[in-house]
Design an enzyme around this catalytic site. Structure first.
Site, PDB file in Angstrom:
ATOM      1  CD  GLU A   8      40.354  44.021  21.669  1.00 24.96           C
ATOM      2  OE1 GLU A   8      39.792  44.953  21.055  1.00 24.96           O
ATOM      3  OE2 GLU A   8      39.896  42.817  21.842  1.00 24.96           O
TER       4      GLU A   8
ATOM      5  CB  SER B 257      57.094  40.608  40.955  1.00 20.83           C
ATOM      6  OG  SER B 257      57.708  39.554  40.597  1.00 20.83           O
TER       7      SER B 257
ATOM      8  NE  ARG C 111      38.575  39.777  20.470  1.00 20.82           N
ATOM      9  CZ  ARG C 111      38.736  40.343  19.293  1.00 20.82           C
ATOM     10  NH1 ARG C 111      39.468  41.496  19.316  1.00 20.82           N
ATOM     11  NH2 ARG C 111      37.904  40.075  18.435  1.00 20.82           N
TER      12      ARG C 111
END
Length: 146
Positions: A90, A113, A87
């Site tokens: 995703e 960063s 997830r």
């Protein structure tokens, strides 16, 4: 001892002592997110923190040395199958370009960063279902021209 062996020893001790990363972080006065990352081999620990972690878990000098060692940050390049990790993968896949556009619109051409960086994981209780709040805080690094 390499980082993988170190992680195995730390996770075994953590499990045997029935500890959570949150409890360890509080007891050691360390961010639980950073602590977990170092113990899972993705960050090096300063000597004093490495010694404190090893002592707290009842582990030896080999673990302390492995915690101090600089990691090689390599991870599986395949799409992850663990549901939680997938997830997050995703989210970056769906919103990565959006985040890039919005960040660069606000800051200019550059990156966030992951070295000058902190992260927090919080739980927000909600009657419709508890919420996960991830805070990623990284220094903006502009690209330079020469």
């Amino acid at each position: 001892m390499n980082k993988e062996q170190m992680t195995d020893a730390i996770v075994a001790a953590k499990t045997q002592l029935n500890l959570s990363w949150e409890k360890m972080g509080v007891d050691l006065n360390m961010s639980p997110v950073w602590l977990a990352s170092a113990c899972l081999g993705m960050n090096s620990a300063p000597a004093e923190k490495a010694a404190a972690i090893s002592s707290y878990l009842g582990l030896g000098e080999e673990v302390t040395s492995a915690l101090i060692a600089f990691p090689t940050k390599i991870w599986d390049q395949a799409v992850p199958t663990d549901p939680l990790i997938y997830r997050l993968y995703e989210v970056v896949g769906v919103y990565g370009e959006t985040l890039k556009e919005v960040i660069q619109e606000k800051f200019g051409d550059g990156i966030m960063s992951a070295i000058d960086f902190s992260m927090e994981v919080d739980k927000i209780e909600d009657p419709k279902g508890d919420r996960v709040l991830l805070t990623l805080n990284g220094k903006f690094l502009p690209y330079k021209s020469w």
